[in-house]
Structure formats: C-alpha cells, structure tokens
Design a protein around this motif. Sequence first.
Motif, PDB file in Angstrom:
ATOM      1  N   THR A 198      -2.180   5.018   5.579  1.00  0.00           N
ATOM      2  CA  THR A 198      -1.721   3.918   5.107  1.00  0.00           C
ATOM      3  C   THR A 198      -0.583   3.397   6.041  1.00  0.00           C
ATOM      4  O   THR A 198      -0.620   1.915   5.911  1.00  0.00           O
ATOM      5  N   SER A 254      -1.939  -0.567   6.934  1.00  0.00           N
ATOM      6  CA  SER A 254      -1.412  -1.623   6.170  1.00  0.00           C
ATOM      7  C   SER A 254      -0.473  -2.381   6.846  1.00  0.00           C
ATOM      8  O   SER A 254       0.267  -1.742   7.911  1.00  0.00           O
ATOM      9  N   ARG A 300       1.038  -1.241  -0.007  1.00  0.00           N
ATOM     10  CA  ARG A 300      -0.008  -0.144   0.100  1.00  0.00           C
ATOM     11  C   ARG A 300       1.107   1.198   0.051  1.00  0.00           C
ATOM     12  O   ARG A 300       1.896   1.422   0.518  1.00  0.00           O
TER      13      ARG A 300
END
Length: 465
Positions: free
Chosen positions: A332, A336, A301
């Motif tokens: 993120t 992630s 990601r």
Amino acid sequence: MSKNKMTGRMWQLLFAVLFAGFVACEDKQDPVNDKPKPDTLVVEKDTFQVPALEKLVFYEINLRSFGPGCNLKEVEKQLDSIQALGANVIWLMPIYPIGEINRVGELGSPYSVKDYTDVNPEFGTLNDLKSLVKAAHKKNIAVVLDWVANHTAWDNPWISNTDWYTQDANGNIISPPGTNWADVADLNYNNAQMRLEMIKAMKFWIVQANIDGFRCDAADFVPYSFWRQAIDSLNKMGKKLILLAEGARTDHYSAGFQLTYAWDYYGKLLSIFGKNESASNLFTTHTAEYNSVPAGKHKLRFITNHDEYAWTASPVTQYGGKEGSLAAFVVTAFMSKVPLIYAGQEMAVPNTIPFFSVYPLNWDMNYAIKMQYRQIMQIRKAMHVSEKNMLPLTPDSKVIAFKLVDPAGIKDSSLLVFVNCRNVQVSYPVPADVPHAVKNLLTGSTEELPAQLSLKPFEYKLYAY
C-alpha cells in the motif's frame, strides 16, 4: 470668571464626558454581537503550507486510544513520533461533545455530535487544539478534523428546529434510513437554513483553530449540492484545504473533494492476503479504481481504519499475522500516491481497537514492527515514490511485483518492489528486462538479482536501480 474662560472649561468637561462614554462603549461586551463570526473573521496566518496532494501521508488518530493521555495534549507530545512515520497530515476523529440521549457504548460514539463548535472536555479545550495545530505546523504537519454532516446527536440544540431534520409520515424525527444508528438524528438537506449553519460551523474551526481541512464522514449520505455549496464557500476563505470524502461516489470530486476512499483496493488486498486470491489481480483493481478519478485527484489507500479495526478485525487477523499486516502495508505504501496509517497498526496491535470507550495503546508493543514502518516510510520519502510511474512486472499468483520508474531516468532513482503475499516461502522469476545490478534499500548493499528471487513467508524486498 470671564466668558472665554467659562467656555473653555465647558469644552473640557464636554470632551471628558464624551471620552468616558467612548471607553465605556469599548469595554462593554455584547454577548451576541461580539461572538466570533466565522464568515467575517480573517484566518490566522502562519508560514505553514499544506503539502502537495500527491505528497500527503495521513495518520488517523482515535483520541480514546492515543495513550497514555488520550487527549489533544498527548498528540502534541507525540508529534516527533508521528513525523518519524513519514506522516504529514494528522486526521483527528471527532473532537466534539457527544450526545447523551440514546447514547451507545460506554462513552458514546464520537460521531454523535452534540455541539459542532465546541471541544469535548474528555479530549481537552479549544486552546489545546490551537496549541496542537501550531506545534504541528512548525513540523510541517497539517491537521484535519473529522466532520459529521449527515446527522447530529438527539440532544444537539439544532433539534429544536424540527424542519432541519428528516421526519416520518407522522412528523417524528428519524435516525438515518437504512442504518442502525439509533443514537443520531438524520439531517434534512432540503432545508436551506440548516445548510448555512452547517457551513458556518465548518468555518468556525478554520478561523478559530487554523485547521487545514476535513475528512467528511458518511459523505455518500449527503447530497452533492450541499458539498458543492459548502466547499465553494470554504474555498472563498483563501486558505488551501485538504478535503477527504468517506465515500465512493464519483461526484465528490466535482463537488471539490480531492480524495475519496479506495474501498475496491482495500477489498482486493484483503482477498489476496486472506483468501489466497491471485496477487496479480491487485493491478487490475488499481487501474479500474483510477479510471474514475479525475486528473489531479486521488484515492486514499489503507490496510485498515478506525471502523475496520473496531468492528471487523485487526490487520494482524485480516492479513495472516504481524508480518502479513506489514507486507500488506508495504504494498500500500509503495503502490499508493496517498496512504493512510491508523494509529495502532504500526505496532501490529493484535486485538480490535474500540472508539466508544477508552483503550490506551502501549507504544512499546511490537517495537520491531514499528521500526520497520519507520524504515519503509523513510525509504518512501527519500525515493520520492509519489513522483514515480508504477508499472507491474510479470504477473504472479503469490507475489506482488512492480517497478516505480523515475521519469528523468536518474540512476538509483527507480525502484523494484517485491512482496510475498503468502505465509510460505516462494520463488519469483525476475523478468530478464529488469536491471539486475541493484541497491538493496533495506540493507544499503549492492546486489545482483538472481533469475529466481527467493522470498520467505510475507517477506518484502525493495531495490533501487
């Protein structure tokens, strides 16, 4: 002279001749047979162990922007800075000599490979790469190479084997169909000999430089059968490898890749920050994206990468400013398992970053943003985020809010993440069932969460409980 003495002398002479011949044979170099054979050489051993998949943090490097040196030696000089960002995998964009026929841009595309087993002098030498890998391993950082399997430059020596390439009805080698990539020639994966040469070239770098894997470019363009063949062959070398496919095909996982691109996540994040889509929709995308990921595999990601930064826009433009790009990265980094940082985003470079020309980055730019990146990634590592279970909090159109729960339930080991996705001040209703006695991970202070959490434009808050 007696017969016995003469016989002894003759034996001495014979031994001397044979020994001299042996030494001569040992010293003589056969330019063909003495060339390193990746299939037979043993991978250099060291104490470095590739981190577990869910603990990987990628740092992508465009050498043409990695100033001031813009070469492999410069990367080695800056290993401490890379490590301070929490990265433990360096992904080098293609380091190979670049084709000259049909070259595009000022210096050509790194993805137009003229020689699969050499280093572009622009970036250094094979010894420079070996030195970088060795130094990175000492800091527990893996190094992966960008691998371009779909096509070659028009002046790659392989081009003399015309049946190794895709041809039109008139027998002319063509560029990859459906693209405007005129600087490269499309490879024909129906040719078994070409496949073997491609695999041999991949093995070369593992053997000669002890690299730790590959990010495979345009992986969706290359057939599953080749990736399965190549990865099976690489795995037989006995070295644990990191294998990332730039693609969305689900069969990449069964071919042996551990990671593919999280394009759906990236697109949704852009819509939330750039088009005012509801923030709560990111969780729907997160779940849907992982529904097709086998257990033990993951999505890479990112908020940007070399293509987006070069051809679309900088994160500063895409996410509404420096603070917006930072807020998108916080989401993120904590949502992630395997995040990516592209060199330059940590300074919020406001303009595009090319890779067809040299564009040295100024590492002192937006230093405060860079320090926030370091703090974010230090918290992520200290809190063992990759080991937590992510659960969304009350859905909200402007705030992404979730908790990361420690499976063991240890105090101050679970997290609360709140990120304002808008460039205006907002208020978020904190759920009543969320612990309100928390530790602020950004300040270190103990706090009591209010019923309504106020967040400044693009502000983020991280708490432990």
